[in-house]
Design an enzyme around this catalytic site. Structure first.
Site, PDB file in Angstrom:
ATOM      1  N   TYR A  48      12.118  35.506  40.482  1.00  0.00           N
ATOM      2  CA  TYR A  48      12.767  34.277  40.922  1.00  0.00           C
ATOM      3  C   TYR A  48      14.224  34.305  40.482  1.00  0.00           C
ATOM      4  O   TYR A  48      14.543  34.742  39.374  1.00  0.00           O
ATOM      5  CB  TYR A  48      12.056  33.072  40.312  1.00  0.00           C
ATOM      6  CG  TYR A  48      12.697  31.742  40.625  1.00  0.00           C
ATOM      7  CD1 TYR A  48      12.641  31.204  41.911  1.00  0.00           C
ATOM      8  CD2 TYR A  48      13.349  31.014  39.641  1.00  0.00           C
ATOM      9  CE1 TYR A  48      13.226  29.980  42.200  1.00  0.00           C
ATOM     10  CE2 TYR A  48      13.933  29.786  39.915  1.00  0.00           C
ATOM     11  CZ  TYR A  48      13.876  29.272  41.196  1.00  0.00           C
ATOM     12  OH  TYR A  48      14.462  28.064  41.472  1.00  0.00           O
ATOM     13  N   ASP A  62      24.750  23.180  35.841  1.00  0.00           N
ATOM     14  CA  ASP A  62      23.997  23.231  37.090  1.00  0.00           C
ATOM     15  C   ASP A  62      24.241  21.947  37.874  1.00  0.00           C
ATOM     16  O   ASP A  62      23.367  21.086  38.001  1.00  0.00           O
ATOM     17  CB  ASP A  62      22.516  23.419  36.783  1.00  0.00           C
ATOM     18  CG  ASP A  62      21.657  23.559  38.028  1.00  0.00           C
ATOM     19  OD1 ASP A  62      22.213  23.897  39.083  1.00  0.00           O
ATOM     20  OD2 ASP A  62      20.441  23.311  37.933  1.00  0.00           O
ATOM     21  N   ASP A  89      16.740  30.216  44.619  1.00  0.00           N
ATOM     22  CA  ASP A  89      17.119  28.809  44.616  1.00  0.00           C
ATOM     23  C   ASP A  89      18.381  28.649  45.464  1.00  0.00           C
ATOM     24  O   ASP A  89      19.454  29.106  45.082  1.00  0.00           O
ATOM     25  CB  ASP A  89      17.364  28.378  43.171  1.00  0.00           C
ATOM     26  CG  ASP A  89      17.794  26.935  43.019  1.00  0.00           C
ATOM     27  OD1 ASP A  89      17.967  26.243  44.040  1.00  0.00           O
ATOM     28  OD2 ASP A  89      17.976  26.508  41.862  1.00  0.00           O
ATOM     29  N   ASP A  91      19.622  25.674  46.307  1.00  0.00           N
ATOM     30  CA  ASP A  91      20.141  24.328  46.057  1.00  0.00           C
ATOM     31  C   ASP A  91      19.992  23.445  47.299  1.00  0.00           C
ATOM     32  O   ASP A  91      18.930  23.361  47.874  1.00  0.00           O
ATOM     33  CB  ASP A  91      21.595  24.393  45.583  1.00  0.00           C
ATOM     34  CG  ASP A  91      21.717  24.865  44.137  1.00  0.00           C
ATOM     35  OD1 ASP A  91      20.691  24.893  43.426  1.00  0.00           O
ATOM     36  OD2 ASP A  91      22.824  25.220  43.715  1.00  0.00           O
ATOM     37  N   HIS A 116      14.206  28.180  48.423  1.00  0.00           N
ATOM     38  CA  HIS A 116      13.874  26.758  48.486  1.00  0.00           C
ATOM     39  C   HIS A 116      15.150  25.937  48.615  1.00  0.00           C
ATOM     40  O   HIS A 116      16.194  26.272  48.068  1.00  0.00           O
ATOM     41  CB  HIS A 116      12.999  26.302  47.323  1.00  0.00           C
ATOM     42  CG  HIS A 116      13.580  26.397  45.959  1.00  0.00           C
ATOM     43  ND1 HIS A 116      14.526  25.519  45.474  1.00  0.00           N
ATOM     44  CD2 HIS A 116      13.326  27.258  44.936  1.00  0.00           C
ATOM     45  CE1 HIS A 116      14.825  25.826  44.219  1.00  0.00           C
ATOM     46  NE2 HIS A 116      14.121  26.886  43.878  1.00  0.00           N
ATOM     47  N   GLU A 118      16.545  21.790  48.631  1.00  0.00           N
ATOM     48  CA  GLU A 118      16.146  20.531  48.014  1.00  0.00           C
ATOM     49  C   GLU A 118      16.765  19.331  48.705  1.00  0.00           C
ATOM     50  O   GLU A 118      17.746  19.455  49.446  1.00  0.00           O
ATOM     51  CB  GLU A 118      16.503  20.533  46.527  1.00  0.00           C
ATOM     52  CG  GLU A 118      17.988  20.590  46.246  1.00  0.00           C
ATOM     53  CD  GLU A 118      18.270  21.051  44.825  1.00  0.00           C
ATOM     54  OE1 GLU A 118      18.915  20.279  44.097  1.00  0.00           O
ATOM     55  OE2 GLU A 118      17.855  22.161  44.453  1.00  0.00           O
ATOM     56  N   CYS A 126      20.629  19.343  37.888  1.00  0.00           N
ATOM     57  CA  CYS A 126      19.359  19.892  37.435  1.00  0.00           C
ATOM     58  C   CYS A 126      18.226  18.924  37.717  1.00  0.00           C
ATOM     59  O   CYS A 126      18.347  17.713  37.477  1.00  0.00           O
ATOM     60  CB  CYS A 126      19.427  20.200  35.944  1.00  0.00           C
ATOM     61  SG  CYS A 126      17.843  20.660  35.214  1.00  0.00           S
ATOM     62  N   ARG A 161      11.921  21.720  48.601  1.00  0.00           N
ATOM     63  CA  ARG A 161      11.794  21.088  47.284  1.00  0.00           C
ATOM     64  C   ARG A 161      12.140  19.608  47.422  1.00  0.00           C
ATOM     65  O   ARG A 161      13.141  19.252  48.046  1.00  0.00           O
ATOM     66  CB  ARG A 161      12.749  21.757  46.294  1.00  0.00           C
ATOM     67  CG  ARG A 161      12.934  20.982  44.993  1.00  0.00           C
ATOM     68  CD  ARG A 161      13.810  21.730  44.020  1.00  0.00           C
ATOM     69  NE  ARG A 161      14.585  20.818  43.192  1.00  0.00           N
ATOM     70  CZ  ARG A 161      15.386  21.189  42.194  1.00  0.00           C
ATOM     71  NH1 ARG A 161      15.513  22.470  41.902  1.00  0.00           N
ATOM     72  NH2 ARG A 161      16.079  20.287  41.519  1.00  0.00           N
ATOM     73  N   GLU A 191       9.330  18.810  42.509  1.00  0.00           N
ATOM     74  CA  GLU A 191      10.054  19.010  41.252  1.00  0.00           C
ATOM     75  C   GLU A 191       9.751  17.900  40.254  1.00  0.00           C
ATOM     76  O   GLU A 191       9.497  16.743  40.623  1.00  0.00           O
ATOM     77  CB  GLU A 191      11.557  19.068  41.530  1.00  0.00           C
ATOM     78  CG  GLU A 191      12.439  19.206  40.301  1.00  0.00           C
ATOM     79  CD  GLU A 191      12.214  20.486  39.503  1.00  0.00           C
ATOM     80  OE1 GLU A 191      11.068  20.714  39.042  1.00  0.00           O
ATOM     81  OE2 GLU A 191      13.194  21.238  39.308  1.00  0.00           O
ATOM     82  N   ASN A 213       6.922  24.331  38.900  1.00  0.00           N
ATOM     83  CA  ASN A 213       8.048  24.743  38.065  1.00  0.00           C
ATOM     84  C   ASN A 213       7.696  24.478  36.606  1.00  0.00           C
ATOM     85  O   ASN A 213       7.666  23.331  36.170  1.00  0.00           O
ATOM     86  CB  ASN A 213       9.305  23.972  38.465  1.00  0.00           C
ATOM     87  CG  ASN A 213      10.511  24.328  37.602  1.00  0.00           C
ATOM     88  OD1 ASN A 213      10.483  25.296  36.850  1.00  0.00           O
ATOM     89  ND2 ASN A 213      11.571  23.544  37.718  1.00  0.00           N
TER      90      ASN A 213
END
Length: 297
Positions: A48, A62, A89, A91, A116, A118, A126, A161, A191, A213
């Site tokens: 990952y 982040d 990721d 984002d 993924h 989101e 984060c 996500r 998440e 996660n």
């Protein structure tokens, strides 16, 4: 040597087969390519690439400061060295639906097996911090549709996500997940689930693969592989574990070096030169070109 010999489409097939297998895929975060080599050697199911880790590696928080170029570049470096499928990721997709489309194609070109996306506002934060804000469901649906439309390899996994559980409640997060699946998402990443009951509610509500996660110091209870399997989860990621382990050891070692002026007491904690060369597969390079590897340990 140099590159994995497994083509990208085959890695994507392996990921999809794994998600459909009924078993839990264990996918640690690879903070760099060498870590990905070790993840494969130790028998995990995938690697990952965490957006939080890429940001931290650049000494950034982040909060959406990294770019598509930086993320795709790190993903390509990691995918290059491993036969395992790599999930990355992405984002918020780095912008509007057209940006999302470009993101998916850039990640395909990088050899990634899936990403993924989101439903936070852009720029994001984060997922285990308070104060998150999510976009409207319809806007996220457009993101997912853009991603699905843009991908050229149907094997590339698009995971949706949702961060809505901590903002709007669990029921809203489930409703959003259903809309994202209808838009074409192959997998759902709920998440900041707080414990088994949250995962159980998601499992009962949707019939696509689910990702858990298990990040440290966050809002989620750390569950075992056995617990996650019993809940019907399909994949677990440990996104920042390797970075935290490494940076903890680095900080401790630097303090010893500063205070004692010599690293003698640290040597037995270090990876040996021989072990490093084993991971780098120096001997394969020797077989290819004897002028490169002309020494003994």
């Amino acid at each position: 040597m140099l590159h994995s010999t497994v083509p990208s489409h085959e890695k994507r097939r392996l990921l999809r087969e794994g998600l459909a297998s009924g078993r839990l895929l264990r996918v640690p975060g690879a903070m760099n390519p060498l870590t990905a080599v070790l993840i494969q050697e130790l028998g995990f199911d995938g690697a990952y690439v965490s957006g939080a880790v890429i940001a931290a590696d650049l000494a950034l928080p982040d909060i959406g400061l990294t770019t598509l170029t930086e993320v795709a570049g790190r993903g390509a470096q990691i995918a290059r060295v491993t036969d395992l499928p790599v999930l990355i990721d992405a984002d918020t997709g780095f912008g509007e639906p057209m940006n999302v489309a470009r993101t998916v194609q850039a990640l395909e070109d990088a050899g990634i097996a899936g990403c993924h996306l989101e439903d936070q506002v852009n720029p994001k934060r984060c997922g285990h911090l308070d104060g998150k804000t999510v976009i409207e469901t319809d806007e996220m649906v457009r993101r997912i549709r853009a991603a699905v439309t843009a991908r050229r390899d149907e094997g590339f996994v698009i995971c949706a996500r949702t961060d809505a559980a901590g903002v709007e409640g669990l029921d809203s997060a489930i409703d959003r997940a259903k809309a994202y699946i209808e838009a074409g998402a192959d997998m759902v990443f709920p998440e900041a689930m707080r414990g088994p009951a949250d995962f159980e509610a998601f499992r009962e509500a949707v019939d696509v693969p689910l990702l858990a996660n298990m990040t440290e110091f966050g809002k989620s209870e750390l569950l075992t592989v056995e617990q996650l399997e019993s809940l019907g989860l399909n994949m677990v990621i440990y996104p920042v574990t390797t970075l935290r382990l490494a940076m903890g050891a680095v900080e401790e070692g630097l303090r010893v070096l500063r205070d004692e002026g010599v690293q003698t007491d640290l040597v037995d904690r270090m990876q040996t030169r021989e072990r490093l060369y084993e991971l780098l597969d120096y001997r394969a390079y020797n077989a290819f070109d004897g002028d490169v590897y002309d020494f003994t340990l």
